[in-house]
Design a protein around this motif. Structure first.
Motif, PDB file in Angstrom:
ATOM      1  N   TYR A 180     -11.474  -5.175   4.383  1.00 17.98           N
ATOM      2  CA  TYR A 180     -12.159  -4.689   3.182  1.00 17.98           C
ATOM      3  C   TYR A 180     -11.851  -3.220   2.943  1.00 17.98           C
ATOM      4  O   TYR A 180     -11.563  -2.802   1.823  1.00 17.98           O
ATOM      5  CB  TYR A 180     -13.675  -4.895   3.293  1.00 17.98           C
ATOM      6  N   TRP A 181     -11.925  -2.430   4.007  1.00 11.49           N
ATOM      7  CA  TRP A 181     -11.691  -0.989   3.886  1.00 11.49           C
ATOM      8  C   TRP A 181     -10.277  -0.707   3.390  1.00 11.49           C
ATOM      9  O   TRP A 181     -10.066   0.124   2.503  1.00 11.49           O
ATOM     10  CB  TRP A 181     -11.923  -0.314   5.242  1.00 11.49           C
ATOM     11  N   ASN A 182      -9.298  -1.387   3.946  1.00 13.30           N
ATOM     12  CA  ASN A 182      -7.910  -1.171   3.537  1.00 13.30           C
ATOM     13  C   ASN A 182      -7.659  -1.579   2.085  1.00 13.30           C
ATOM     14  O   ASN A 182      -6.860  -0.959   1.385  1.00 13.30           O
ATOM     15  CB  ASN A 182      -6.955  -1.923   4.461  1.00 13.30           C
ATOM     16  N   ASP A 183      -8.358  -2.599   1.634  1.00 20.77           N
ATOM     17  CA  ASP A 183      -8.182  -3.059   0.249  1.00 20.77           C
ATOM     18  C   ASP A 183      -8.940  -2.200  -0.758  1.00 20.77           C
ATOM     19  O   ASP A 183      -8.614  -2.215  -1.945  1.00 20.77           O
ATOM     20  CB  ASP A 183      -8.650  -4.516   0.106  1.00 20.77           C
ATOM     21  N   ASN A 184      -9.960  -1.480  -0.292  1.00 26.26           N
ATOM     22  CA  ASN A 184     -10.846  -0.775  -1.234  1.00 26.26           C
ATOM     23  C   ASN A 184     -11.017   0.706  -0.916  1.00 26.26           C
ATOM     24  O   ASN A 184     -11.991   1.327  -1.344  1.00 26.26           O
ATOM     25  CB  ASN A 184     -12.231  -1.446  -1.234  1.00 26.26           C
ATOM     26  N   ALA A 185     -10.072   1.292  -0.199  1.00 30.37           N
ATOM     27  CA  ALA A 185     -10.207   2.682   0.245  1.00 30.37           C
ATOM     28  C   ALA A 185     -10.413   3.657  -0.905  1.00 30.37           C
ATOM     29  O   ALA A 185     -11.113   4.661  -0.757  1.00 30.37           O
ATOM     30  CB  ALA A 185      -8.981   3.089   1.055  1.00 30.37           C
ATOM     31  N   ASN A 186      -9.827   3.368  -2.063  1.00 29.28           N
ATOM     32  CA  ASN A 186      -9.938   4.272  -3.212  1.00 29.28           C
ATOM     33  C   ASN A 186     -10.963   3.810  -4.235  1.00 29.28           C
ATOM     34  O   ASN A 186     -11.053   4.370  -5.329  1.00 29.28           O
ATOM     35  CB  ASN A 186      -8.570   4.419  -3.886  1.00 29.28           C
TER      36      ASN A 186
END
Length: 325
Positions: free
Chosen positions: A305-311
């Motif tokens: 999730y973090w990698n897909d939504n970092a921005n």
């Protein structure tokens, strides 16, 4: 990966490394800064450390990120954990003496203000470093005809610069109160106690509402964004949340969000923490021993999730897993 891409990634990696290793001035004076812990090592971080180490989110280098994603969650020595080049030794010592060398109460407004001030300054420094990184990218001959990257760099320079401007507004008011220049309490804080979990966090968060924060609004230098100040402070027998905002920079969402932390069951609290760490802040740490107890599938869900939504900074984000179950 072709030769040109490898060269590009190598240059980017050097730019990031050089910008992050650069010496900085104190955020209060002209002296050189030292590494400042957002939450003090003795009395807070050492409570949740194991063999003087702690688990913390870190950025992967560009070559590793291609395979494993942009974040890593790694063991780090407690001396380096949650630390940034913020203040010179004199200001780091003198400003925070009330919460480091004396007995303090988390019910005390000055203590709450000092914890929030340090997290605020860390966010300013991070944005200063990001601005430097993208200035270097923009000026690099390696990327002179990479118009997509140059466009991204320019937008990041503008966004981080506006963020610094907003945060300095909060910083100036905090400094007046810390120095007792005015007998005011411009910040509102809530203190909420929970059963002990060996985690810690110190961050600021600006909730972005897609229906309200249009690109035009975000680019308006006259409009200062609302920020929430968040600190999770472990103690021997409990975990305390200090969460607050400036009384002139708030809205219904912020007030409802703070209220939503009250009266939670253990499971509800775990889900709330998962949402906080996955969608809102990155400066948090966890005990290595406790981390080993977490389910592998939940750690994977968090990283994915973090990698897909970092921005993604929008308040409309939601997660469907519990990191701590």
């Amino acid at each position: 990966m072709d030769k040109k891409m490898k060269q590009d990634l190598k240059i980017l990696q050097n730019i990031f490394k050089n910008a992050r290793n650069k010496k900085h001035k104190c955020l209060v004076c002209e002296e050189k800064s030292i590494n400042s812990h957002l939450l003090q090592k003795n009395g807070i971080l050492n409570i949740i450390s194991s063999n003087n180490h702690i688990i913390q989110i870190t950025g992967n280098d560009f070559f590793k990120a291609e395979k494993e994603g942009i974040i890593g969650i790694k063991s780090i020595g407690i001396n380096r954990a949650m630390s940034y080049p913020l203040f010179c030794n004199i200001h780091d010592t003198n400003i925070f003496a009330p919460v480091e060398t004396e007995e303090y109460s988390l019910n005390d407004y000055t203590s709450q203000l000092l914890f929030s001030y340090r997290s605020l300054c860390a966010e300013i420094r991070k944005k200063m470093i990001n601005t430097d990184i993208f200035e270097r990218i923009k000026n690099s001959r390696q990327f002179a005809v990479n118009f997509e990257l140059l466009k991204l760099a320019q937008s990041q320079i503008e966004a981080n610069s506006m963020g610094i401007q907003d945060l300095n507004w909060y910083k100036n008011i905090m400094e007046l109160e810390i120095n007792n220049s005015y007998n005011t309490t411009d910040y509102i804080f809530e203190k909420i106690d929970y059963d002990f979990i060996p985690i810690s966090a110190s961050a600021v968060y600006s909730p972005i509402n897609p229906s309200e924060h249009t690109l035009e609004v975000l680019k308006d230098s006259e409009k200062i964004l609302n920020y929430i100040f968040i600190n999770l402070i472990p103690q021997e027998d409990k975990l305390t949340l200090i969460i607050g905002y400036h009384k002139l920079k708030t809205n219904n969402w912020i007030k409802e969000y703070i209220t939503s932390w009250k009266g939670l069951s253990d499971i509800e609290f775990e889900k709330k923490l998962t949402d906080l760490f996955a969608t809102k802040i990155e400066t948090w740490v966890i005990s290595p021993d406790y981390w080993k107890e977490l389910e592998t599938k939940n750690i994977k869900a968090f990283k994915d999730y973090w990698n897909d939504n970092a921005n993604n900074l929008r308040i409309t984000q939601s997660v469907d897993f519990n990191l701590f179950e």
